[in-house]
Scaffold this motif. Sequence first.
Motif, PDB file in Angstrom:
ATOM      1  N   ALA A   7       0.771  -1.370   0.155  1.00 54.12           N
ATOM      2  CA  ALA A   7       0.254   0.094   0.254  1.00 54.12           C
ATOM      3  C   ALA A   7       0.710   1.182   0.155  1.00 54.12           C
ATOM      4  O   ALA A   7       0.607   2.343  -0.551  1.00 54.12           O
ATOM      5  N   LEU A   8       1.953   1.278   0.563  1.00 57.55           N
ATOM      6  CA  LEU A   8       3.028   2.458   0.566  1.00 57.55           C
ATOM      7  C   LEU A   8       3.665   2.631  -0.611  1.00 57.55           C
ATOM      8  O   LEU A   8       4.076   3.759  -0.815  1.00 57.55           O
ATOM      9  N   ARG A   9       3.984   1.337  -1.399  1.00 57.66           N
ATOM     10  CA  ARG A   9       4.644   1.555  -2.691  1.00 57.66           C
ATOM     11  C   ARG A   9       3.828   1.905  -3.753  1.00 57.66           C
ATOM     12  O   ARG A   9       4.331   2.487  -4.517  1.00 57.66           O
ATOM     13  N   LYS A  10       2.586   1.481  -3.854  1.00 54.82           N
ATOM     14  CA  LYS A  10       1.663   1.929  -4.943  1.00 54.82           C
ATOM     15  C   LYS A  10       1.332   3.391  -4.809  1.00 54.82           C
ATOM     16  O   LYS A  10       1.441   4.263  -3.916  1.00 54.82           O
ATOM     17  N   GLY A  11       1.026   3.872  -6.044  1.00 55.64           N
ATOM     18  CA  GLY A  11       0.573   5.001  -6.114  1.00 55.64           C
ATOM     19  C   GLY A  11      -0.880   5.354  -5.757  1.00 55.64           C
ATOM     20  O   GLY A  11      -1.556   4.326  -5.661  1.00 55.64           O
ATOM     21  N   ALA A  12      -1.247   6.480  -5.277  1.00 51.63           N
ATOM     22  CA  ALA A  12      -2.466   6.796  -4.879  1.00 51.63           C
ATOM     23  C   ALA A  12      -3.714   6.360  -5.652  1.00 51.63           C
ATOM     24  O   ALA A  12      -4.891   5.786  -5.418  1.00 51.63           O
ATOM     25  N   GLU A  13      -3.418   6.378  -7.129  1.00 54.33           N
ATOM     26  CA  GLU A  13      -4.509   6.124  -8.071  1.00 54.33           C
ATOM     27  C   GLU A  13      -4.608   4.626  -8.261  1.00 54.33           C
ATOM     28  O   GLU A  13      -5.681   4.193  -8.791  1.00 54.33           O
ATOM     29  N   ASN A  14      -3.787   3.892  -7.698  1.00 52.27           N
ATOM     30  CA  ASN A  14      -4.037   2.317  -7.810  1.00 52.27           C
ATOM     31  C   ASN A  14      -4.251   1.645  -6.426  1.00 52.27           C
ATOM     32  O   ASN A  14      -4.215   0.517  -6.582  1.00 52.27           O
ATOM     33  N   LEU A  15      -4.453   2.329  -5.739  1.00 54.16           N
ATOM     34  CA  LEU A  15      -4.972   1.779  -4.280  1.00 54.16           C
ATOM     35  C   LEU A  15      -6.399   1.117  -4.581  1.00 54.16           C
ATOM     36  O   LEU A  15      -7.221   1.568  -4.935  1.00 54.16           O
ATOM     37  N   THR A  16      -6.414  -0.155  -3.809  1.00 52.41           N
ATOM     38  CA  THR A  16      -7.591  -0.760  -3.628  1.00 52.41           C
ATOM     39  C   THR A  16      -8.394   0.123  -2.413  1.00 52.41           C
ATOM     40  O   THR A  16      -7.620   0.862  -1.566  1.00 52.41           O
ATOM     41  N   ASP A  17      -9.613  -0.204  -2.207  1.00 54.55           N
ATOM     42  CA  ASP A  17     -10.234   0.173  -0.950  1.00 54.55           C
ATOM     43  C   ASP A  17      -9.766  -0.263   0.349  1.00 54.55           C
ATOM     44  O   ASP A  17      -9.677   0.876   1.146  1.00 54.55           O
ATOM     45  N   LEU A  39       4.371  12.891   0.952  1.00 56.92           N
ATOM     46  CA  LEU A  39       5.561  13.691   0.046  1.00 56.92           C
ATOM     47  C   LEU A  39       5.955  12.826  -1.167  1.00 56.92           C
ATOM     48  O   LEU A  39       6.269  13.382  -2.129  1.00 56.92           O
ATOM     49  N   LYS A  40       5.680  11.564  -1.058  1.00 52.88           N
ATOM     50  CA  LYS A  40       6.228  10.663  -2.255  1.00 52.88           C
ATOM     51  C   LYS A  40       5.461  10.659  -3.223  1.00 52.88           C
ATOM     52  O   LYS A  40       5.740  11.012  -4.538  1.00 52.88           O
ATOM     53  N   GLU A  41       3.782  10.755  -2.910  1.00 56.28           N
ATOM     54  CA  GLU A  41       2.758  11.115  -4.044  1.00 56.28           C
ATOM     55  C   GLU A  41       3.131  12.509  -4.581  1.00 56.28           C
ATOM     56  O   GLU A  41       2.731  12.558  -5.937  1.00 56.28           O
ATOM     57  N   GLU A  42       3.332  13.410  -3.836  1.00 59.61           N
ATOM     58  CA  GLU A  42       3.432  14.900  -4.107  1.00 59.61           C
ATOM     59  C   GLU A  42       4.738  14.784  -4.993  1.00 59.61           C
ATOM     60  O   GLU A  42       4.703  15.513  -6.326  1.00 59.61           O
ATOM     61  N   PHE A  43       5.901  14.272  -4.849  1.00 60.41           N
ATOM     62  CA  PHE A  43       6.989  14.231  -5.735  1.00 60.41           C
ATOM     63  C   PHE A  43       6.543  13.603  -7.016  1.00 60.41           C
ATOM     64  O   PHE A  43       7.351  13.907  -8.010  1.00 60.41           O
ATOM     65  N   ARG A  44       5.971  12.554  -6.901  1.00 62.93           N
ATOM     66  CA  ARG A  44       5.563  11.811  -8.233  1.00 62.93           C
ATOM     67  C   ARG A  44       4.878  12.861  -9.306  1.00 62.93           C
ATOM     68  O   ARG A  44       4.762  12.744 -10.488  1.00 62.93           O
ATOM     69  N   ILE A  50       2.500  18.071 -13.239  1.00 59.35           N
ATOM     70  CA  ILE A  50       2.890  19.613 -13.552  1.00 59.35           C
ATOM     71  C   ILE A  50       3.282  19.685 -14.811  1.00 59.35           C
ATOM     72  O   ILE A  50       4.031  18.785 -15.276  1.00 59.35           O
ATOM     73  N   ASP A  51       2.938  21.091 -15.379  1.00 60.96           N
ATOM     74  CA  ASP A  51       3.266  21.412 -16.451  1.00 60.96           C
ATOM     75  C   ASP A  51       4.850  21.606 -16.382  1.00 60.96           C
ATOM     76  O   ASP A  51       5.364  22.387 -15.413  1.00 60.96           O
ATOM     77  N   PRO A  52       5.503  21.359 -17.365  1.00 60.73           N
ATOM     78  CA  PRO A  52       7.234  21.473 -17.161  1.00 60.73           C
ATOM     79  C   PRO A  52       7.574  22.937 -17.287  1.00 60.73           C
ATOM     80  O   PRO A  52       8.538  23.171 -16.462  1.00 60.73           O
ATOM     81  N   ASP A  53       6.801  23.758 -17.510  1.00 58.95           N
ATOM     82  CA  ASP A  53       7.242  25.269 -17.086  1.00 58.95           C
ATOM     83  C   ASP A  53       7.127  25.611 -15.745  1.00 58.95           C
ATOM     84  O   ASP A  53       7.684  26.882 -15.240  1.00 58.95           O
ATOM     85  N   GLU A  54       6.045  24.813 -14.910  1.00 60.48           N
ATOM     86  CA  GLU A  54       6.035  25.179 -13.352  1.00 60.48           C
ATOM     87  C   GLU A  54       6.814  24.235 -12.798  1.00 60.48           C
ATOM     88  O   GLU A  54       6.761  24.312 -11.428  1.00 60.48           O
ATOM     89  N   ALA A  55       7.629  23.450 -13.419  1.00 61.22           N
ATOM     90  CA  ALA A  55       8.254  22.490 -12.756  1.00 61.22           C
ATOM     91  C   ALA A  55       9.224  22.934 -11.707  1.00 61.22           C
ATOM     92  O   ALA A  55       9.592  22.383 -10.381  1.00 61.22           O
ATOM     93  N   ARG A  56      10.102  24.052 -11.810  1.00 57.07           N
ATOM     94  CA  ARG A  56      11.034  24.608 -10.945  1.00 57.07           C
ATOM     95  C   ARG A  56      10.441  24.998  -9.849  1.00 57.07           C
ATOM     96  O   ARG A  56      10.896  24.635  -8.569  1.00 57.07           O
ATOM     97  N   ALA A  57       9.276  25.739 -10.061  1.00 58.53           N
ATOM     98  CA  ALA A  57       8.944  26.539  -8.613  1.00 58.53           C
ATOM     99  C   ALA A  57       8.202  25.317  -8.101  1.00 58.53           C
ATOM    100  O   ALA A  57       8.078  25.241  -6.649  1.00 58.53           O
ATOM    101  N   TYR A  58       7.361  24.284  -8.601  1.00 57.58           N
ATOM    102  CA  TYR A  58       6.852  23.230  -7.910  1.00 57.58           C
ATOM    103  C   TYR A  58       7.825  22.486  -7.067  1.00 57.58           C
ATOM    104  O   TYR A  58       7.613  22.092  -5.794  1.00 57.58           O
ATOM    105  N   LEU A  59       8.948  22.082  -7.784  1.00 51.86           N
ATOM    106  CA  LEU A  59       9.994  21.196  -7.027  1.00 51.86           C
ATOM    107  C   LEU A  59      10.685  22.128  -5.980  1.00 51.86           C
ATOM    108  O   LEU A  59      10.787  21.509  -4.914  1.00 51.86           O
ATOM    109  N   LYS A  60      10.837  23.355  -6.002  1.00 51.99           N
ATOM    110  CA  LYS A  60      11.354  24.182  -4.908  1.00 51.99           C
ATOM    111  C   LYS A  60      10.388  24.307  -3.764  1.00 51.99           C
ATOM    112  O   LYS A  60      10.636  23.922  -2.614  1.00 51.99           O
ATOM    113  N   SER A  61       9.217  24.345  -4.102  1.00 56.36           N
ATOM    114  CA  SER A  61       8.269  24.333  -2.934  1.00 56.36           C
ATOM    115  C   SER A  61       7.981  22.850  -2.436  1.00 56.36           C
ATOM    116  O   SER A  61       7.809  22.806  -1.202  1.00 56.36           O
ATOM    117  N   TRP A  62       8.204  21.723  -3.210  1.00 59.55           N
ATOM    118  CA  TRP A  62       8.126  20.463  -2.602  1.00 59.55           C
ATOM    119  C   TRP A  62       9.300  20.266  -1.745  1.00 59.55           C
ATOM    120  O   TRP A  62       9.125  19.865  -0.564  1.00 59.55           O
TER     121      TRP A  62
END
Length: 142
Positions: A7-17, A39-44, A50-62
């Motif tokens: 459950a911890l390794r899977k992405g949030a979109e692939n989790l069972t109930d 945080l792992k999910e946010e990093f994914r 994330i739009d590639p043009d916004e990646a720099r700001a997003y990664l700094k925020s992350w």
Amino acid sequence: MAIHPRALRKGAENLTDKQRDIINQLRRTRYRLWRAWELKEEFRDVYRVIDPDEARAYLKSWCTRALRSRIPSMRNLVQRIRNHFDAIIAAIELGLSNSLLEGINSKIRVIQRRGYGHSPESLSTMIYLCLSGITITLPTER
């Protein structure tokens, strides 16, 4: 509570109930572990949504959020990201990834295991056959 590593390794979109329930229970009982998962999910999202043009700001925020979590492994990850920040951003902006190559390598290893003991020529022939995109259909009996 038994933690299911799957459950911890899977992405949030692939989790069972059931796995979603485990993650929600972690939020209440083992907040630090849940925060690391979040945080792992946010990093994914850097690569997925994330739009590639916004990646720099997003990664700094992350990175800021990861440091504030005070999780030692996240701090180590942030340090590595900062050491290679420009290269990571360039890879995101250019859409570069080694995932395709890793997938091909995995398929070749499977082919190699299946053909153990055969000649190198037959191995290379099987690799070309399996990975070339050519499909061979057998004639049907009448």
